[in-house]
Design an enzyme around this catalytic site. Structure first.
Site, PDB file in Angstrom:
ATOM      1  N   CYS A  88     -40.212   8.500 -22.033  1.00 44.11           N
ATOM      2  CA  CYS A  88     -40.014   7.261 -21.285  1.00 44.11           C
ATOM      3  C   CYS A  88     -38.820   7.393 -20.340  1.00 44.11           C
ATOM      4  CB  CYS A  88     -39.803   6.113 -22.263  1.00 44.11           C
ATOM      5  SG  CYS A  88     -39.902   4.483 -21.511  1.00 44.11           S
TER       6      CYS A  88
ATOM      7  N   CYS B  42     -46.446   0.714 -20.673  1.00 42.22           N
ATOM      8  CA  CYS B  42     -45.062   0.622 -21.120  1.00 42.22           C
ATOM      9  C   CYS B  42     -44.295  -0.365 -20.237  1.00 42.22           C
ATOM     10  CB  CYS B  42     -44.406   1.995 -21.052  1.00 42.22           C
ATOM     11  SG  CYS B  42     -42.644   1.959 -21.400  1.00 42.22           S
TER      12      CYS B  42
ATOM     13  N   CYS C   2     -43.196   2.749 -24.576  1.00 38.35           N
ATOM     14  CA  CYS C   2     -43.416   4.121 -25.022  1.00 38.35           C
ATOM     15  C   CYS C   2     -42.796   4.323 -26.391  1.00 38.35           C
ATOM     16  CB  CYS C   2     -42.743   5.117 -24.066  1.00 38.35           C
ATOM     17  SG  CYS C   2     -43.590   5.350 -22.518  1.00 38.35           S
TER      18      CYS C   2
END
Lengths: 198, 287
Positions: free
Chosen positions: B270, B239, B264
């Protein structure tokens, strides 16, 4: 009656759902049950199940026969119709039922069809207490390894249920209630260990 | 105070849906028909999930709604608002706090727990619909456990593309009996359904079906011995915000530069990762 038809039935439903999804989980609805202020010929937990699940779209049957007071009460409170045992969506087998009568009810209950297995009967069965140490061992969906169900079924009941549920997905689901406001469920998928049956 | 009835529905509607849910739990993977109600959102926009949520929710519940992994997309926000306005239940974005999680297209990254119920919105509940358009015929196929059509679909994909090419909604076998559409979750999430700690309820409003996977139920994705089931591959990618690697990632194309980024898909996960990184940084800088 001091039952809150919105929030109390929601509470009872979630308890039934949790017990149905995790066979062997005993739920306690005694708090709500204590607020029932009408004279009943059944356990309070049984009546709460009826209030939660029954309405004019479904039918019920009360066992043993002749309990007209309970039939009237359930009809009045839920608008559900009393029909024969083999047609009923819900069968209420009260404490006065003999082992024989309860096993007969299971044998006669609707089991649905292979195409519509949901058109089957749910049996609300009253037992004295859901606190037995001996009990029955269950396995199946909803159970991690094994689950202890705190009531020991008779051999006759066991065989009647096995016969009824032998062709999954057809079968019957059980809601067991006791006199102290407890309830627990045994869906058709749960397997009972014969060795544990007395 | 709002002037709605609690949880929007009349009690009769709730009862019917509750009975349907119990049957669905008792017959894992079987699609139980129900009389899907008119909702204030259009059919196909999560009415099945919403009807389940409204029928099971109580004052003590804490609700999380996600749409494609996001807590803040329009669909998720309007469903949250409707449920909150009619029930006043607590709303959360934290997966761990929620007792009911209604979701479209994802199962959260944070593992679900025993006390939680996952409600999935389903557009097409019938896994055999592409091979058999008639509802009554698919019901017969399910009754006979005749799933050649489902296998053949996967086989054709292998013939065409050299692998099974289901983008989402890869069919699963539930409790070794019913083949079921897991809703359009990525294959990455299929494995989370197997032996799940949480109860999973699936609702299709337009198709008028409710089905369920109880906790600790065997859920296997359809696959062949020589073409085993595989989840989406993200090796070597992480990510761009929080650096997570073991999650489902979205691919984002920067049209100006042509660069490809990964991030994400589960936004609350996240955010939580970012916050914990920040906290760790703060603590180390104070020391």
């Amino acid at each position: 009656m001091a039952i809150d038809i919105v929030h109390d039935t929601q509470f009872v439903f979630r308890k039934i759902l949790d017990s149905m999804a995790r066979p062997g989980t005993v739920a306690n609805v005694a708090g709500v049950a204590s607020r029932i202020d009408t004279q009943l010929n059944c356990f309070h937990s049984t009546f709460l199940c009826a209030l939660t699940l029954l309405d004019s779209e479904v039918t019920f049957h009360v066992l043993p026969t002749g309990n007209s007071d309970l039939i009237d009460k359930i009809s009045q409170y839920t608008l559900s119709k009393h029909v024969s045992v083999s047609e009923a969506d819900f069968i209420i087998a009260s404490k006065e039922c003999s082992e024989q009568e309860a096993a007969d009810a299971i044998r006669q209950a609707k089991q649905g069809t292979l195409i519509d297995p949901n058109r089957s009967s749910t049996i609300i069965l009253e037992v004295e207490s859901l606190t037995e140490k001996e009990g029955t061992v269950l396995t199946g969906p909803g159970i991690k390894t094994k689950s202890h169900f705190p009531f020991a079924f008779s051999k006759e009941m066991f065989i009647a249920r096995e016969e009824k549920n032998k062709e999954f997905p057809m079968g019957i689901d059980l809601i067991i209630t006791d006199s102290s406001g407890r309830l627990a469920c045994i869906p058709r998928t749960a397997e009972m260990d014969l060795k544990e049956v007395h | 105070m709002n002037q709605h009835h609690f949880a929007f529905f009349d009690e009769g509607s709730k009862k019917e849906i509750r009975r349907t849910i119990l049957k669905a739990v008792a017959i894992p993977g079987y699609q139980v028909p129900f009389s899907s109600r008119e909702m204030p959102i259009a059919r196909g926009w999560g009415t099945g999930g919403l009807q389940i949520t409204l029928s099971i929710i109580g004052r003590e519940d804490c609700l999380k709604v996600i749409d494609q992994g996001s807590d803040e997309s329009v669909n998720a926000v309007s469903i949250k608002k409707l449920v909150h306005n009619t029930t006043s239940v607590e709303i959360t974005e934290r997966t761990q706090e929620a007792t009911i999680i209604q979701s479209r297209h994802r199962i959260p990254e944070i593992p679900l727990q025993g006390g939680q119920i996952l409600v999935l919105q389903v557009p097409t509940p019938e896994p055999l619909r592409q091979v058999e358009p008639r509802e009554y015929m698919t019901k017969i196929l399910h009754s006979e456990e005749e799933y050649s059509g489902a296998w053949l679909q996967l086989f054709e994909q292998i013939m065409k593309y050299g692998r099974t090419a289901t983008g989402a909604d890869h069919p699963v076998y539930v409790n070794s009996r019913y083949v079921m559409a897991p809703s359009p979750i990525p294959r990455f999430d299929n494995v989370k359904m197997n032996e799940s700690d949480a109860l999973i309820l699936l609702g299709a409003g337009r198709e008028k079906k409710i089905y369920a996977i109880p906790p600790y139920t065997d859920v296997q994705s359809l696959a062949f011995e020589d073409y085993p089931f595989a989840v989406e591959e993200f090796s070597g990618k992480s990510c761009r915000f929080c650096g997570a690697t073991d999650v489902f990632l979205d691919e984002v194309l920067d049209s100006a530069t042509g660069d490809v980024h990964y991030q994400c898909n589960d936004t609350s996960y996240c955010l939580e990762q970012l916050n914990s990184h920040e906290k760790a940084k703060e603590e180390s800088s104070y020391a």
